[in-house]
Motif scaffolding. Structure first.
Motif, PDB file in Angstrom:
ATOM      1  N   UNK A  48     -11.121  -2.823  -2.716  1.00  0.00           N
ATOM      2  CA  UNK A  48     -12.310  -3.571  -3.149  1.00  0.00           C
ATOM      3  C   UNK A  48     -12.590  -4.694  -2.152  1.00  0.00           C
ATOM      4  N   UNK A  49     -11.527  -5.427  -1.763  1.00  0.00           N
ATOM      5  CA  UNK A  49     -11.706  -6.522  -0.801  1.00  0.00           C
ATOM      6  C   UNK A  49     -12.214  -6.025   0.537  1.00  0.00           C
ATOM      7  N   UNK A  50     -11.730  -4.854   0.965  1.00  0.00           N
ATOM      8  CA  UNK A  50     -12.135  -4.299   2.261  1.00  0.00           C
ATOM      9  C   UNK A  50     -13.493  -3.603   2.209  1.00  0.00           C
ATOM     10  N   UNK A  51     -14.031  -3.408   1.005  1.00  0.00           N
ATOM     11  CA  UNK A  51     -15.322  -2.738   0.871  1.00  0.00           C
ATOM     12  C   UNK A  51     -15.229  -1.221   0.945  1.00  0.00           C
ATOM     13  N   UNK A  52     -14.029  -0.681   0.719  1.00  0.00           N
ATOM     14  CA  UNK A  52     -13.861   0.782   0.770  1.00  0.00           C
ATOM     15  C   UNK A  52     -14.405   1.450  -0.483  1.00  0.00           C
ATOM     16  N   UNK A  53     -14.369   0.750  -1.606  1.00  0.00           N
ATOM     17  CA  UNK A  53     -14.920   1.243  -2.871  1.00  0.00           C
ATOM     18  C   UNK A  53     -15.313   0.031  -3.704  1.00  0.00           C
ATOM     19  N   UNK A  54     -16.200   0.233  -4.693  1.00  0.00           N
ATOM     20  CA  UNK A  54     -16.658  -0.909  -5.494  1.00  0.00           C
ATOM     21  C   UNK A  54     -15.634  -1.306  -6.550  1.00  0.00           C
ATOM     22  N   UNK A  55     -15.802  -2.495  -7.066  1.00  0.00           N
ATOM     23  CA  UNK A  55     -14.964  -2.934  -8.177  1.00  0.00           C
ATOM     24  C   UNK A  55     -15.236  -2.025  -9.367  1.00  0.00           C
ATOM     25  N   UNK A  56     -14.218  -1.691 -10.098  1.00  0.00           N
ATOM     26  CA  UNK A  56     -14.376  -0.798 -11.241  1.00  0.00           C
ATOM     27  C   UNK A  56     -13.845   0.592 -10.987  1.00  0.00           C
ATOM     28  N   UNK A  57     -13.435   0.884  -9.741  1.00  0.00           N
ATOM     29  CA  UNK A  57     -12.809   2.179  -9.448  1.00  0.00           C
ATOM     30  C   UNK A  57     -11.470   2.219 -10.166  1.00  0.00           C
ATOM     31  N   UNK A  58     -11.221   3.309 -10.869  1.00  0.00           N
ATOM     32  CA  UNK A  58      -9.974   3.421 -11.623  1.00  0.00           C
ATOM     33  C   UNK A  58      -8.829   3.849 -10.715  1.00  0.00           C
ATOM     34  N   UNK A  59      -7.626   3.471 -11.095  1.00  0.00           N
ATOM     35  CA  UNK A  59      -6.435   3.894 -10.350  1.00  0.00           C
ATOM     36  C   UNK A  59      -6.333   5.413 -10.438  1.00  0.00           C
ATOM     37  N   UNK A  60      -6.151   6.096  -9.299  1.00  0.00           N
ATOM     38  CA  UNK A  60      -6.121   7.560  -9.345  1.00  0.00           C
ATOM     39  C   UNK A  60      -4.854   8.132  -9.976  1.00  0.00           C
ATOM     40  N   UNK A  61      -3.744   7.385  -9.891  1.00  0.00           N
ATOM     41  CA  UNK A  61      -2.477   7.846 -10.457  1.00  0.00           C
ATOM     42  C   UNK A  61      -2.033   6.828 -11.491  1.00  0.00           C
ATOM     43  N   UNK A  62      -1.768   7.309 -12.707  1.00  0.00           N
ATOM     44  CA  UNK A  62      -1.396   6.408 -13.796  1.00  0.00           C
ATOM     45  C   UNK A  62      -0.092   6.881 -14.439  1.00  0.00           C
ATOM     46  N   UNK A  63       0.658   5.940 -15.028  1.00  0.00           N
ATOM     47  CA  UNK A  63       1.914   6.322 -15.682  1.00  0.00           C
ATOM     48  C   UNK A  63       1.660   6.995 -17.026  1.00  0.00           C
ATOM     49  N   UNK A  64       2.586   7.851 -17.406  1.00  0.00           N
ATOM     50  CA  UNK A  64       2.581   8.473 -18.731  1.00  0.00           C
ATOM     51  C   UNK A  64       3.783   7.887 -19.467  1.00  0.00           C
ATOM     52  N   UNK A  65       3.526   7.229 -20.600  1.00  0.00           N
ATOM     53  CA  UNK A  65       4.596   6.574 -21.340  1.00  0.00           C
ATOM     54  C   UNK A  65       5.224   7.516 -22.351  1.00  0.00           C
ATOM     55  N   UNK A  66       6.459   7.241 -22.693  1.00  0.00           N
ATOM     56  CA  UNK A  66       7.201   8.036 -23.664  1.00  0.00           C
ATOM     57  C   UNK A  66       6.581   7.836 -25.044  1.00  0.00           C
ATOM     58  N   UNK A  67       6.030   8.905 -25.644  1.00  0.00           N
ATOM     59  CA  UNK A  67       5.388   8.744 -26.960  1.00  0.00           C
ATOM     60  C   UNK A  67       6.387   8.421 -28.066  1.00  0.00           C
ATOM     61  N   UNK A  68       7.671   8.741 -27.850  1.00  0.00           N
ATOM     62  CA  UNK A  68       8.688   8.459 -28.869  1.00  0.00           C
ATOM     63  C   UNK A  68       9.124   6.996 -28.862  1.00  0.00           C
TER      64      UNK A  68
END
Length: 200
Positions: free
Chosen positions: A94-114
């Motif tokens: 965002x700071x470098x101007x490569x994409x706008x603010x609001x772009x979501x993280x492409x890789x996200x964690x999956x939490x243990x449902x238990x």
């Protein structure tokens, strides 16, 4: 009444414009594309250190968008380094101007449902629509067709360049060759030109 909304998706924007028109309000909707493109994905991957890039490639290629955390640990070791690098890449872009603010993280964690209160990461995933985009980015990087690194801009000219007609330093105005003074002669206080034409 004037309302400005940024980052709205197309369907929401159309409904909002219709609602505003019904109430005679002036509405401006600035649609910002926050989707991942091949160019954005290439810049994202290129900005990552080696361990984080390997992490991302495993999620994208090896896992087709989903990889168990244990499998990632076996390949890259501790995951806190790569995951921090992945999360820092988004605000840096965002700071470098490569994409706008609001772009979501492409890789996200999956939490243990238990264990929802413990937040143990059991896997990492990428949304289905982003997997082919990032695969194309990996292919572009592998073939050298990735986004070129931004070159450093040249330093501005200070205006202090020597004239092409100026006498170079070490030359007298009537010399064909530069004057040479030996260090030993300088230390002894001798004039090197005084011995010209004399033997020895």
């Amino acid at each position: 009444m004037k309302i400005t909304i940024e980052g709205a998706d197309k369907d929401f924007a159309e409904k909002l414009v219709a609602l505003a028109a019904a109430h005679h309000a002036e509405l401006t909707v600035a649609a910002v594309d926050t989707n991942w493109t091949v160019e954005r994905a290439t810049r994202y991957l290129r900005s990552l250190p080696a361990g984080a890039r390997r992490f991302a490639e495993m999620v994208i290629v090896d896992g087709d968008g989903y990889v168990d955390a244990d499998r990632l640990r076996a390949a890259v070791g501790k995951l806190n380094g790569p995951t921090v690098a992945l999360s820092r890449a988004i605000p840096r872009g965002v700071r470098e101007g490569w994409w706008p603010e609001g772009v979501s993280a492409p890789i996200t964690p999956v939490y243990d449902p238990d264990n929802p209160s413990w937040h143990k990461n059991i896997a990492y995933e990428m949304t289905r629509q982003n997997v082919p985009v990032f695969r194309s980015a990996i292919a572009a990087l592998a073939t050298g067709r990735g986004v070129p690194a931004s070159p450093e801009p040249p330093a501005p000219w200070s205006g202090e360049a020597p004239s092409a007609f100026a006498v170079p330093s070490g030359w007298a105005s009537a010399d064909d060759v530069p004057m040479v003074v030996f260090e030993n002669d300088i230390e002894a206080g001798r004039d090197t030109n005084s011995g010209q034409g004399q033997g020895g």
